[in-house]
Design an enzyme around this catalytic site. Structure first.
Site, PDB file in Angstrom:
ATOM      1  N   GLU A 120       0.685  -1.155   0.033  1.00  0.00           N
ATOM      2  CA  GLU A 120      -0.101  -0.033   0.084  1.00  0.00           C
ATOM      3  C   GLU A 120       0.913   1.374   0.060  1.00  0.00           C
ATOM      4  O   GLU A 120       0.578   2.087   0.585  1.00  0.00           O
ATOM      5  CB  GLU A 120      -0.928  -0.110   1.247  1.00  0.00           C
ATOM      6  CG  GLU A 120      -1.868  -1.246   1.249  1.00  0.00           C
ATOM      7  CD  GLU A 120      -2.827  -1.268   2.484  1.00  0.00           C
ATOM      8  OE1 GLU A 120      -2.798  -0.286   3.238  1.00  0.00           O
ATOM      9  OE2 GLU A 120      -3.971  -1.993   2.211  1.00  0.00           O
ATOM     10  N   GLU A 265      -6.158  -8.298   0.136  1.00  0.00           N
ATOM     11  CA  GLU A 265      -6.393  -8.459   1.542  1.00  0.00           C
ATOM     12  C   GLU A 265      -8.050  -7.755   1.734  1.00  0.00           C
ATOM     13  O   GLU A 265      -8.388  -7.121   1.028  1.00  0.00           O
ATOM     14  CB  GLU A 265      -5.768  -6.980   2.434  1.00  0.00           C
ATOM     15  CG  GLU A 265      -4.330  -7.459   2.611  1.00  0.00           C
ATOM     16  CD  GLU A 265      -3.520  -6.269   3.439  1.00  0.00           C
ATOM     17  OE1 GLU A 265      -4.415  -5.557   4.213  1.00  0.00           O
ATOM     18  OE2 GLU A 265      -2.437  -6.429   3.492  1.00  0.00           O
TER      19      GLU A 265
END
Ligand SMILES: *[C@@H]1O[C@H](CO)[C@@H](O)[C@H](O)[C@H]1NC(C)=O
Ligand SMILES: *[C@@H]1O[C@H](CO)[C@@H](O)[C@H](O)[C@H]1NC(C)=O
Ligand SMILES: *[C@@H]1O[C@H](CO)[C@@H](O)[C@H](O)[C@H]1NC(C)=O
Length: 484
Positions: A120, A265
């Protein structure tokens, strides 16, 4: 004999190639824990639960060694902190690939299928710290894979948070990449697309609920109880589909309508917030599993969804900057116990199988002396010391230990510190306040943890060496017997 060898070879080769097209559910295996479950026990747990894919956040040697020869498909992560080095030095990228990919692959090795470059890195809270380095690092890793002859087996990708895209109309069809990072995104997306690599996105309805008091809670789940959103004929009654399709639209609008998407995720935490508990986590995760079962996909994208649950096991050393829930995402506790029933759509048939042969420390806990006074000026200081160094994220409103009285609160903090320090006598010496007990102080939903035996990666390495020699020996025996 020759025929037998041929049959075995064909079997092995077909098993190996099967490993390259594994369907089913994946899981994130993070290791930011003070006491990790030993990797071989985790791998056993993965197999017992029919989990065929794992995502690692770094090239953890012990994990990769334990994953060898299992057929479990692996995505290996590169931490954001390494991006600058890998971006500026093709040599560093080659070394990374050589040491952390090539060395684990080959026959009897790990089935490394993806490299996740960064984690991220474009998250808004990083203030653009990794904007300049992510793409060059991705490119250098890709080039290093090509140089190592691995570019057909291993694909690069870059797990991004869903905050890299947004919708101008708040419907999926209004989706596009966030204006401020549009150019960086297109550079990465084009490169991934050119290399047949997937887009990886992390989607979190829980965080939306956590950060927005007005978020309609039913929309986070998959029970169809929310009022549906109509987007030019496509109907959405859960946030996951809408969010995923916002990405589909963003990719389509920029000329990548068929790009492969991986959900890196997705999950729900069980503690540390009023909306984080086993009931809601089960409702979300089981709802999600049923929702994607049968491979019907989302309104904009039919077909199976490639996904890794977040996460496998709780990690007590994760930063709580996002919130106290951050240490409680596991479908298993720190010691490999299932938190709730979950049908993964694999061989596990509805019941999660716990880790086997977990070694605990002695059955003893550190608590506040019953006769000690809460007015003692040392109490506040001791609790804040213990909580600062251990883990008190299960205390507070709406948490698993939220119903403890003040005395219980203090005990919880003391015990957390004591266990984290491997039950050292000196770790239960809060002046005049603490004592050791052999009676489990756990009550109701509040579990006073008992730590597991520490695992030392170093010991694993030695063992790996012995194991390697042993498998060399057994290979030699097999060879010998075929010759004879
Ligand atoms: C391999 O990965 C580990 C874990 O992320 C890292 O610490 C190490 O520096 C890497 N090795 C090389 C040669 O880059
Ligand atoms: C990002 O910027 C904010 C405000 O300037 C600051 O508080 C925060 O620490 C910064 N975060 C990082 C990771 O640099
Ligand atoms: C216990 O500790 C938590 C977290 O520090 C706090 O929010 C709560 O009010 C405490 N409970 C009591 C009864 O003191």
């Amino acid at each position: 004999m020759g025929n037998l060898v041929l049959v075995v070879c064909v079997l092995v080769v077909s098993l190996l190639s099967l490993g390259n097209f594994v369907d089913g559910i994946g899981a994130n295996w993070g290791t930011q824990a003070s006491h990790q479950l030993p990797p071989d026990k985790v791998v056993r747990m993965l197999r017992d639960n029919g989990i065929q894919k794992v995502k690692l956040f770094d090239a953890d040697y012990g994990a990769l060694r334990a994953l060898r020869n299992t057929g479990i498909e692996v995505m290996v992560g590169i931490p954001n902190e390494m991006l600058a080095t890998l971006a500026s030095s093709p040599k560093a990228a080659e070394k990374w690939v050589s040491k952390n990919v090539s060395a684990h692959m080959g026959s009897g090795g790990a089935s490394i299928r993806y490299i996740a470059v960064g984690n991220e890195p474009f998250l808004e809270t990083y203030n653009g710290s990794f904007l300049q380095t992510t793409f060059p690092a991705l490119r250098n890793i890709q080039n290093a894979l090509t140089k190592a002859g691995l570019n057909r087996q291993v694909r690069v990708t870059c797990p991004l948070n869903a905050d890299v895209y947004e919708s101008s109309t708040s419907n999926p069809s209004g989706g596009n990449f966030r204006a401020a990072i549009q150019n960086y995104m297109l550079q990465i997306v084009k490169f991934l697309n050119d290399n047949g690599a997937p887009f990886t996105v992390n989607i979190y309805p829980f965080i939306s609920l956590y950060t927005d008091a007005n978020f309609p809670i039913e929309y986070a789940f998959f029970d169809g109880n929310s009022s549906p959103i109509n987007d030019n004929g496509a109907s959405y009654n859960n946030m996951f589909d809408a969010n995923y399709d916002t990405l589909v639209w963003a990719l389509r609008k920029n000329g990548f309508p068929d790009m492969q998407i991986i959900v890196g995720e997705v999950g729900w935490p069980t503690d540390g917030d009023r909306n984080a508990n086993s009931l809601l986590a089960q409702r979300f995760n089981q709802g999600f599993m049923s929702h994607i079962a049968g491979g019907k996909g989302t309104p904009m994208r039919n077909g199976p969804i490639d996904v890794y649950l977040f996460s496998l096991i709780d990690e007590d050393e994760k930063s709580v900057q996002p919130g106290n829930f951050e240490r409680h995402w596991g479908i298993f506790t720190y010691d490999g116990l299932p938190k709730y029933a979950l049908n993964l759509g694999t061989t596990n048939s509805g019941v999660l199988v716990p880790a086997r042969n977990v070694q605990y420390l002695e059955r003893k806990w550190c608590v506040m002396k019953p006769q000690a006074s809460l007015d003692d000026p040392q109490v506040a200081q001791s609790v804040s010391y213990a909580c600062g160094l251990a883990d008190c994220t299960s205390l507070g409103y709406g948490t698993s230990c939220g119903n403890l009285d003040e005395h219980g609160n203090v005990s919880y903090a003391f015990n957390s510190y004591y266990q984290k320090n491997n039950q050292l006598d000196t770790a239960c010496k809060f002046p005049g306040l603490s004592m050791i007990t052999k009676t489990d102080p756990s009550v109701g939903t509040c579990r006073f943890g008992l730590m597991i035996q520490p695992y030392y990666a170093g010991a694993g390495r030695t063992f790996g060496c012995i194991q390697k020699r042993w498998s060399f020996l057994s290979a030699a025996i097999v060879l010998l017997s075929t010759v004879l």
